[in-house]
Scaffold this motif. Sequence first.
Motif, PDB file in Angstrom:
ATOM      1  N   SER A 139       0.779  -0.810  -0.114  1.00 52.36           N
ATOM      2  CA  SER A 139      -0.018   0.060   0.179  1.00 52.36           C
ATOM      3  C   SER A 139       0.879   1.273  -0.194  1.00 52.36           C
ATOM      4  O   SER A 139       1.889   1.250   0.824  1.00 52.36           O
ATOM      5  CB  SER A 139      -0.874   0.077   1.278  1.00 52.36           C
ATOM      6  OG  SER A 139      -1.761  -1.055   1.197  1.00 52.36           O
ATOM      7  N   GLN A 140       0.534   2.266  -0.836  1.00 49.73           N
ATOM      8  CA  GLN A 140       1.480   3.418  -0.845  1.00 49.73           C
ATOM      9  C   GLN A 140       0.531   4.894  -1.013  1.00 49.73           C
ATOM     10  O   GLN A 140      -0.649   4.764  -1.460  1.00 49.73           O
ATOM     11  CB  GLN A 140       1.904   3.431  -2.428  1.00 49.73           C
ATOM     12  CG  GLN A 140       3.347   2.539  -2.160  1.00 49.73           C
ATOM     13  CD  GLN A 140       3.882   2.616  -3.579  1.00 49.73           C
ATOM     14  OE1 GLN A 140       3.919   3.551  -4.222  1.00 49.73           O
ATOM     15  NE2 GLN A 140       4.722   1.284  -3.989  1.00 49.73           N
ATOM     16  N   THR A 141       0.953   5.816  -0.555  1.00 46.42           N
ATOM     17  CA  THR A 141       0.236   7.128  -0.550  1.00 46.42           C
ATOM     18  C   THR A 141       1.135   7.882  -1.767  1.00 46.42           C
ATOM     19  O   THR A 141       2.473   8.055  -1.539  1.00 46.42           O
ATOM     20  CB  THR A 141       0.698   7.822   0.712  1.00 46.42           C
ATOM     21  OG1 THR A 141      -0.160   7.143   1.603  1.00 46.42           O
ATOM     22  CG2 THR A 141       0.076   9.158   0.632  1.00 46.42           C
ATOM     23  N   PHE A 142       0.435   8.134  -2.788  1.00 47.23           N
ATOM     24  CA  PHE A 142       0.837   8.910  -4.027  1.00 47.23           C
ATOM     25  C   PHE A 142       0.276  10.186  -4.302  1.00 47.23           C
ATOM     26  O   PHE A 142      -0.776  10.078  -4.712  1.00 47.23           O
ATOM     27  CB  PHE A 142       0.803   7.749  -5.117  1.00 47.23           C
ATOM     28  CG  PHE A 142       1.763   8.110  -6.457  1.00 47.23           C
ATOM     29  CD1 PHE A 142       2.997   8.018  -6.350  1.00 47.23           C
ATOM     30  CD2 PHE A 142       1.332   8.590  -7.459  1.00 47.23           C
ATOM     31  CE1 PHE A 142       3.938   8.042  -7.446  1.00 47.23           C
ATOM     32  CE2 PHE A 142       2.146   9.059  -8.519  1.00 47.23           C
ATOM     33  CZ  PHE A 142       3.470   8.688  -8.503  1.00 47.23           C
ATOM     34  N   ASN A 143       0.840  11.303  -4.022  1.00 48.18           N
ATOM     35  CA  ASN A 143       0.248  12.495  -4.223  1.00 48.18           C
ATOM     36  C   ASN A 143       0.472  13.150  -5.520  1.00 48.18           C
ATOM     37  O   ASN A 143       1.757  12.843  -6.309  1.00 48.18           O
ATOM     38  CB  ASN A 143       0.831  13.608  -3.071  1.00 48.18           C
ATOM     39  CG  ASN A 143       0.415  13.333  -1.847  1.00 48.18           C
ATOM     40  OD1 ASN A 143      -0.556  12.574  -1.437  1.00 48.18           O
ATOM     41  ND2 ASN A 143       1.345  13.415  -0.663  1.00 48.18           N
ATOM     42  N   ILE A 144      -0.292  13.878  -6.108  1.00 48.90           N
ATOM     43  CA  ILE A 144      -0.228  14.136  -7.665  1.00 48.90           C
ATOM     44  C   ILE A 144      -0.408  15.814  -7.720  1.00 48.90           C
ATOM     45  O   ILE A 144      -1.740  16.119  -7.114  1.00 48.90           O
ATOM     46  CB  ILE A 144      -0.795  13.304  -8.558  1.00 48.90           C
ATOM     47  CG1 ILE A 144      -0.708  11.965  -8.280  1.00 48.90           C
ATOM     48  CG2 ILE A 144      -0.938  13.766  -9.998  1.00 48.90           C
ATOM     49  CD1 ILE A 144      -1.790  10.983  -9.010  1.00 48.90           C
TER      50      ILE A 144
END
Length: 793
Positions: free
Chosen positions: A89-94
């Motif tokens: 699981s990852q947190t990926f901000n864009i």
Amino acid sequence: MKKFFTLLFASAMLPGLLWAQVTLQGKITDATTKQALSGAAVRLDDGQISLADADGIYKINNVKTGTHQISVSFVGYHGKKLTISLSNSQTFNIALEPSSLLADEVVVNATRASENSATTFKNVSKADIAKNNFGQDLPYLLDQTPSVVSFSDGGAGVGYTGLRIRGSDAARINVTINGIPYNDSESQGSFWVNLPDFATSVDNIQIQRGVGTSTNGAGAFGGSLNIQTGKLADAPYVELNNSGGSYQTLKNSLNIGTGLINGKFAFDGRLSRIVSDGYIDRASSDLKSFFASGAYYGNNSLLRVNVFSGTEKTYQAWNGVPEDKLKTDRRFNEFTYDNQTDNYQQDHYQLIYSKSFSDKISANAALHYTKGRGYYEEFKDKQGFAKYGLDTLFIGTDTIAKTDLIRRRWLSNKFYGATYAVRYQPDNKTDFTLGGAYNEYDGDHFGEIIWARYASQSGIRDKYYFDSAFKTDFNIYAKGSYRLNNISLFADMQYRHIFYQFSGYDRNLNNVAQDDELNFFNPKLGFTYFINPESNFYASYAVAHREPNRKDYTESSTNTRPKPERLDDIEIGYRIKKSWLSAGANIYLMNYKDQLVLTGQINDVGGYIRSNVKDSYRNGIELDATFGISPKLSWALTSTFSQNKVKNFVEFIDQYSGPDYDFVGQQKNEYTKTDIAFSPNYVGSSTIAYRPIKAFEVALLSKYVSKQYLDNTSNDNRKLDAFFVNNLRLNYNFALKGVKAIELGLLVNNIFNELYESNGYTFSSIYDGSISTSNYYFPQAETNFLVSLNLKF
């Protein structure tokens, strides 16, 4: 043994299978401002989609580990396509970069109040509208906004519906759609029955109370509804919206859109049908409509074409229910002819162009055309031939001067013109707009007898009356604001010119040939003082003028024609916005000169028209607040306390005598400081919404309206009683594979079964010295429900 080893192998692999599915989440922001982009879409290559919430957060569960392609899009921003590798699981901000596409908002900016302007207003979002959109007309969807009272002829919110703002009726509420006038040029009213399910195609509405900012079309004398239709969708979509419930009410709507094609084009469409039997007996509605829109988005420019249409067939319930029937048969309808219907179709065409010349100058212009045609059909018994220009019949020794008949009264009209606005913002302190419009109205009124027991000399499709009207409406306005430290100064000047001409013979066979020319100057001044970034104080003074309507002209002569009305409006308010609170409070003082009201007086041509009363006023305090009590619980409240008075009112009552009810004159009654009709001293609403989980919301919607008088005499024998109505609304949203969203809804109206009436009328007469008063009411539905199922792809 084989089953045992198979089970053992599956058990061993199960943790691995579980760990092979992970969660992808993050935040979508503007790359320049770092603000969250609520509604941005994140798409995974396996078909899963997540829309960013109010904080810009997206989340996709049950993603298989490995390499994935994701695409991120949001209207007004350059999209992104990324390749990511997921092992857990990852947190990926864009962050998205703004694009040069011109936003649809520029179309309505010229006639709207800005967030901190010195104007009293309420913005209603697409989400707010959608929550309550179960097929009822737009006035019912706005019922929880400040100072609004909605009502329905049929009692169930479908068909002929209306609203009042601060006690002002539809003829005093300016309505624009994408900045283009919607009010009828002659009656000055807005007929929502001609726009069935239009709410589905609306993106947002600004409700201005009081005079408000300069706008196109009729002058606002109580409020304005500034409506913007749908904006660019971020992706292709298909929606099926269905609802149904009490009184055989059923709504079906199909909505489609392409999203942005090749970075330039977008198309949207809607097809709707609504049917209902109505609460009142036989008050049925059969409504159909469509909306189609195509747009071209260029570099700093926007060209949009809107075509929409509505057609209605509504069984007449506009006579209301006599007072003596309310307790025994509150659903009574005096019409019994099987085709006692209103039939009308209205087609709208809009061509809108917007251009941003630089970061300082932008402009928009629109051409529009509206075609309306239709009739209402009614059975009338014992009609005198002379009323229809027909000759008395002599058959043998019999003289026949009356007949039963069925008639149709027609309206066929065209409304067309152009609007424009140029906006100049040289810096962050100065904002200037020059705008205006020119519109023409061309309408015919005529009547036909389609059946008669005795036809006299009438022929098929003969017109027993015909009159035509032509009206031009020109306005130009200049408005600007200037920020000086903590103060923003505002000025708005409008000039409006009207020419109105009509000729021919009306339904009473009177020659109505007249013309009139009017010039109005409407100044507005104000300021906003910014206490801190979260709150401000504002004050404004505005003037509005309004011309008499068609009936005021046609049923009078040039000698008794009423004068135009004038309104001086002072608004003083305070606004505050925090993370847990959004609130406003304002005081208004609306002083009328020559306000037009019904008095019962007969003029020199025998017409009952509105008369000017020299002095009248509306003063009040409005409160509007939304509390975020907790992440799961919110409470929205509105309250309006007001006084609405005519300083000196004169009532005229017809007097009759003898066995043949011969007219002998009028009795004159004088009153001092009476209440203006349909103006309650208190209007309040409450919406308590609880969201135990993100996908489910339950809300209690409450509305209280104090007593209202049916005329301007403050007579307690001619009034609408106070009412307190509560509705329960449930919304549940979820998604399945292949379906973007499934929305389930339940709306239970009037859950405590309040018996109430929200509209009515009255008239009196005197016979041989004894007064008789007749009150008619429009009862609203008892406990009823609507359920909805909306599918989004």
